[in-house]
Design a protein around this motif. Sequence first.
Motif, mmCIF file in Angstrom:
data_model
loop_
_atom_site.group_PDB
_atom_site.id
_atom_site.type_symbol
_atom_site.label_atom_id
_atom_site.label_comp_id
_atom_site.label_asym_id
_atom_site.label_seq_id
_atom_site.Cartn_x
_atom_site.Cartn_y
_atom_site.Cartn_z
ATOM 1 N N THR A 27 88.352 -22.393 28.243
ATOM 2 C CA THR A 27 89.059 -22.279 29.516
ATOM 3 C C THR A 27 88.559 -23.380 30.437
ATOM 4 O O THR A 27 87.353 -23.604 30.546
ATOM 5 C CB THR A 27 88.810 -20.894 30.150
ATOM 6 O OG1 THR A 27 89.268 -19.889 29.252
ATOM 7 C CG2 THR A 27 89.541 -20.755 31.475
ATOM 8 N N LYS A 32 85.710 -27.358 34.967
ATOM 9 C CA LYS A 32 84.577 -27.097 34.074
ATOM 10 C C LYS A 32 85.075 -26.283 32.881
ATOM 11 O O LYS A 32 85.951 -25.427 33.036
ATOM 12 C CB LYS A 32 83.481 -26.312 34.792
ATOM 13 C CG LYS A 32 82.812 -27.091 35.889
ATOM 14 C CD LYS A 32 81.727 -26.266 36.544
ATOM 15 C CE LYS A 32 81.110 -27.049 37.691
ATOM 16 N NZ LYS A 32 80.119 -26.269 38.418
ATOM 17 N N THR A 34 84.631 -23.442 29.992
ATOM 18 C CA THR A 34 83.927 -22.204 29.674
ATOM 19 C C THR A 34 84.439 -21.727 28.331
ATOM 20 O O THR A 34 85.656 -21.585 28.183
ATOM 21 C CB THR A 34 84.183 -21.117 30.737
ATOM 22 O OG1 THR A 34 83.794 -21.618 32.013
ATOM 23 C CG2 THR A 34 83.399 -19.863 30.427
ATOM 24 N N PRO A 35 83.585 -21.514 27.356
ATOM 25 C CA PRO A 35 82.178 -21.881 27.349
ATOM 26 C C PRO A 35 82.015 -23.393 27.233
ATOM 27 O O PRO A 35 82.930 -24.092 26.814
ATOM 28 C CB PRO A 35 81.635 -21.185 26.094
ATOM 29 C CG PRO A 35 82.816 -21.097 25.174
ATOM 30 C CD PRO A 35 84.016 -20.933 26.073
ATOM 31 N N GLU A 36 80.826 -23.866 27.587
ATOM 32 C CA GLU A 36 80.559 -25.306 27.482
ATOM 33 C C GLU A 36 80.252 -25.703 26.043
ATOM 34 O O GLU A 36 80.378 -26.868 25.687
ATOM 35 C CB GLU A 36 79.384 -25.694 28.383
ATOM 36 C CG GLU A 36 79.724 -25.627 29.854
ATOM 37 C CD GLU A 36 78.559 -26.034 30.744
ATOM 38 O OE1 GLU A 36 77.515 -26.487 30.218
ATOM 39 O OE2 GLU A 36 78.694 -25.906 31.964
ATOM 40 N N GLY A 102 81.747 -30.719 27.439
ATOM 41 C CA GLY A 102 81.303 -29.662 26.541
ATOM 42 C C GLY A 102 80.937 -30.233 25.184
ATOM 43 O O GLY A 102 81.030 -31.440 24.959
#
Length: 107
Positions: A27, A32, A34-36, A102
Amino acid sequence: MKKLAILASTLLISAPAMAEVPSYTLTLKDHKFTPETIEAPADTKFKLVVKNEDKTPAEFESDDFKREKIIKGGAEATINVGPLKAGEYKFFDEFNEKTAQGKLIVK
């Protein structure tokens, strides 16, 4: 009876080909991921489903596993990946590279 045995053996042989490809969801929100970090099996094809919950477009990109996809704000995209060798692969949103980074760990 012989036809049934042939049918059964045919189904057993084709069963791995029909196995579902693993899928992992990322996501993107507030620029950012999520998860990275995502873990995936080595030597296996899989899908990354990237959901962009931001209002602005994102460009999912990985130089390491050679993928690039623009995803409109509020949309999602499925990215086919692999098979990859064991290792660590980076990905990022090229439009927001400072915050949206990520890694994919393949074991």
